[in-house]
Design an enzyme around this catalytic site. Structure first.
Site, PDB file in Angstrom:
ATOM      1  N   ASP A  84       0.950  -1.240   0.053  1.00 20.17           N
ATOM      2  CA  ASP A  84       0.116   0.153   0.058  1.00 20.17           C
ATOM      3  C   ASP A  84       0.773   1.219  -0.155  1.00 20.17           C
ATOM      4  O   ASP A  84       1.584   1.481   0.940  1.00 20.17           O
ATOM      5  CB  ASP A  84      -0.949  -0.117   1.365  1.00 20.17           C
ATOM      6  N   HIS A  85       0.869   1.905  -1.160  1.00 22.23           N
ATOM      7  CA  HIS A  85       1.822   3.118  -1.297  1.00 22.23           C
ATOM      8  C   HIS A  85       1.469   4.149  -0.315  1.00 22.23           C
ATOM      9  O   HIS A  85       2.190   5.135  -0.032  1.00 22.23           O
ATOM     10  CB  HIS A  85       1.674   3.681  -2.604  1.00 22.23           C
ATOM     11  N   ARG A  86       0.355   4.107   0.342  1.00 17.87           N
ATOM     12  CA  ARG A  86       0.289   5.240   1.271  1.00 17.87           C
ATOM     13  C   ARG A  86       0.970   5.030   2.608  1.00 17.87           C
ATOM     14  O   ARG A  86       1.198   6.014   3.326  1.00 17.87           O
ATOM     15  CB  ARG A  86      -1.555   5.359   1.860  1.00 17.87           C
TER      16      ARG A  86
END
Ligand code: CAO
Length: 564
Positions: free
Chosen positions: A536-538
């Site tokens: 998850d790039h967040r």
């Protein structure tokens, strides 16, 4: 054009009833006798008709409002010949009041005493239900052997405009039930026989209106009073004044949910939108079972209410919530023979979850290879040594241990997003995707940091078997901090697994193959394991993901590093 006020007419003994449906809106043209609203008490629902034709100028009630005789329902602009006497403001209420005062009040008739038979049994008959003839029994609430209380509803009957519950006038044990769903009944018909009964109310014996009433109208039917009221000024008799359902045939609005008052009440208590429930009763009537099944489907995620679908764009099957163009609708049968099969429950549930996770998580996948030549040799020799124990170790068990080490080194991979905060978990429960005949399931092995490869292998094979047998409990599928999806036993090179929210990463594993690897001097054959890490790039950056994979590769190529 004259403005006409349409008011709630005489509705018998009822002080206040709730408005549960609005059947018209401002601007609608209504006919005389067309239903305007539906009101409901806890025992019956009824539609309130218009006393005149006209155009709705103002709607004076809202859903949930309580109304009683004389309450203003709508203001109409009367049309043509319909505007005369009946259309004068307040005419319906005046008419109804006149009718009601001209007639004996319905309650005494309704509370006639039960007739005790010589045996001590008590017969319960259909009470005075006004002009209704041949009303259908749509629900039966009791069965022989049930202990019945006074005023307890026995059955629901329904005409084309109103439904009402018929209560018992006496207490006792139900000996015989004389009607069933689908029967039609009339005033005086025998409904049930009670035994060991207790007389209804003290007032009952004094309330018998006539000898005829005493012999037939044995119940204490608030129901009789609940039947839709008469809007007619010329109600000729007590019966007509109490029970005439004043509705124009064919004026019922199309598409209203078809359910009895008790089912409507049940749905309201649960917050179930009744118009979204499919009725499986006779003529599509919605039953209590239908409401329960709908509730279960929504709670399990297998279905959504329209309100939920509008709020949760990720679950919107047609893409409308995301502002996407609609899903293509194709008549496949035009192009060749087809067969349509409903998807299983697990597939539907996992599908909804996968769609949400795919849409809501900005996911990136890194692919890498790990050299597992030595580890595979160790695995094979371990299995040989443990042949008798019956526990077979597969590569997945080693991967779980290696992942726990990587998750400890890079704790954000073992975290979850909570608003703007990250929740770091100090436990390492690993989920693994299992392919089952019913669809994809993810059993969870708890506390993998505290368990050895043999124990993990054993638990994994037990959980995988349970998953395939459809015997996994919810606790065995919850609490994972990271998931591995291994297609190693099947094949393939790389893939892009979907993160299992609220986790933030997932490792996909494919089949290991012997490959020529340059050792600095020459190509050597090495067993290479393809890894696909989706994150998850967040929460995770690309560099962290590359480091995670590299660390995992180091451990898999030399498992002794776990001891460091
Ligand atoms: N490379 C090469 N061979 C592998 C391997 C790999 N990465 N992983 C397993 N194998 C071998 C095993 O050693 C075993 O070989 P033998 O029969 O010769 O001993 C064989 O493949 C079968 O292994 P397995 O599948 O029974 O065991 P597992 O521990 O690897 O996996 C389980 C267990 C439950 C994860 C697996 O059976 C399964 O269901 N996988 C599918 C997961 C899935 O559907 N993922 C997709 C999710 S996205 O839709």
């Amino acid at each position: 054009m004259a403005l006409v006020e349409v008011k709630v007419p005489d509705i018998g003994d009822f002080d206040e009833v709730a408005v549960i449906e609005l059947l018209v809106k401002v601007g609608d043209t209504v006919k005389a006798e067309q239903s305007l609203i539906t009101v409901e008490s806890d025992k019956a629902s009824m539609e309130i008709p218009s006393s005149t034709a006209g155009v709705v100028k103002e709607l004076k009630v809202a859903l949930g409002d309580k109304v009683k005789e004389g309450s203003l329902v709508v203001v109409l602009e009367a049309q043509g010949a319909a505007a005369p006497a009946a259309a004068a403001p307040a005419a319906p209420a005046v008419s109804a009041a006149a009718a009601s005062s001209a007639a004996p009040t319905p309650a005494p008739v309704a509370s006639a005493a039960p007739v005790a038979a010589a045996t001590g049994s008590i017969e319960i008959h259909v009470p005075d239900i006004g002009d209704f003839k041949d009303v259908a029994v749509i629900e039966v609430f009791v069965k022989p052997g049930d202990a019945i209380k006074v005023e307890q509803s026995l059955i629901t009957v329904e005409s084309d405009k109103a439904s009402m519950e018929i209560p018992s006038s006496a207490a006792g044990v139900l000996k015989e039930l004389k009607v069933k769903v689908g029967d039609t009944v009339n005033i005086g018909d025998l409904l049930a026989v009670l035994e060991g009964a207790v007389a209804a109310t003290a007032a009952a014996s004094t309330a018998v209106a006539s000898s005829a009433a005493a012999s037939v109208a044995t119940s204490a039917p608030s129901a009789a009073n609940l039947v839709a009221p008469s809007a007619s000024a010329s109600a000729p008799s007590a019966v007509a004044a109490v029970a005439t359902p004043a509705h124009a045939p064919g004026s019922a609005p199309v598409g209203l949910p078809h359910a009895s008052p008790s089912v409507r009440k049940f749905a309201r208590e649960l917050g179930v939108p009744l118009d979204e429930v499919k009725g499986n009763g006779p003529k599509g009537r919605i039953t209590q079972d239908d409401v329960q099944a709908f509730t279960k489907a929504v709670m399990s995620g297998a279905a959504q209410t329209k309100a939920q679908a509008a709020k949760a764009p990720a679950g919107a099957a047609d893409g409308a919530g995301l502002g996407l163009i609609p899903w293509p609708k194709v008549d496949f049968a035009k192009f060749g023979p087809i067969e349509r099969k409903e998807m299983g429950r697990i597939k539907k549930i996992s599908g909804a979850n996968l769609l949400r996770n795919a849409v809501m998580i900005p996911a990136v996948t890194n692919h890498d290879d790990a050299d597992i030549t030595d580890l595979e040799a160790f695995r094979v020799s371990t299995n040989k040594e443990n042949e008798k124990s019956g526990v077979k170790v597969t590569m997945l068990a080693f991967l779980i241990k290696a992942c726990v080490a990587a998750l400890k080194k890079y704790p954000e991979f073992n975290s979850s997003l909570d608003g703007d905060a990250l929740v770091y978990k100090n436990y390492w429960h690993i989920g693994f995707a299992a392919d089952t005949p019913n669809g994809l399931m993810v059993p969870v092995i708890r506390d993998c940091d505290k368990k050895g490869v043999l124990q993990i292998s054993q638990e994994m094979s037990e959980l995988a078997k349970k998953a395939r047998d459809g015997k996994l409990g919810p606790a065995e599928m919850s609490g994972a901090t990271f998931t591995i999806s291994s297609l190693g036993g099947i094949g393939g090179k790389y893939f892009t697994p979907i993160i299992n929210a609220p986790e933030v990463a997932i490792l996909g594993v494919c089949k290991s193959t012997m490959e020529p690897v340059w050792d600095g001097k020459q190509f050597v054959p090495r067993l290479m394991l393809p890894l696909s890490l989706t994150w998850d790039h967040r929460v995770i950056d690309g560099a962290a993901a590359a480091r995670f994979n590299a660390f995992l590769g180091q451990i898999l190529s030399d498992f002794r590093r776990l001891l460091l």
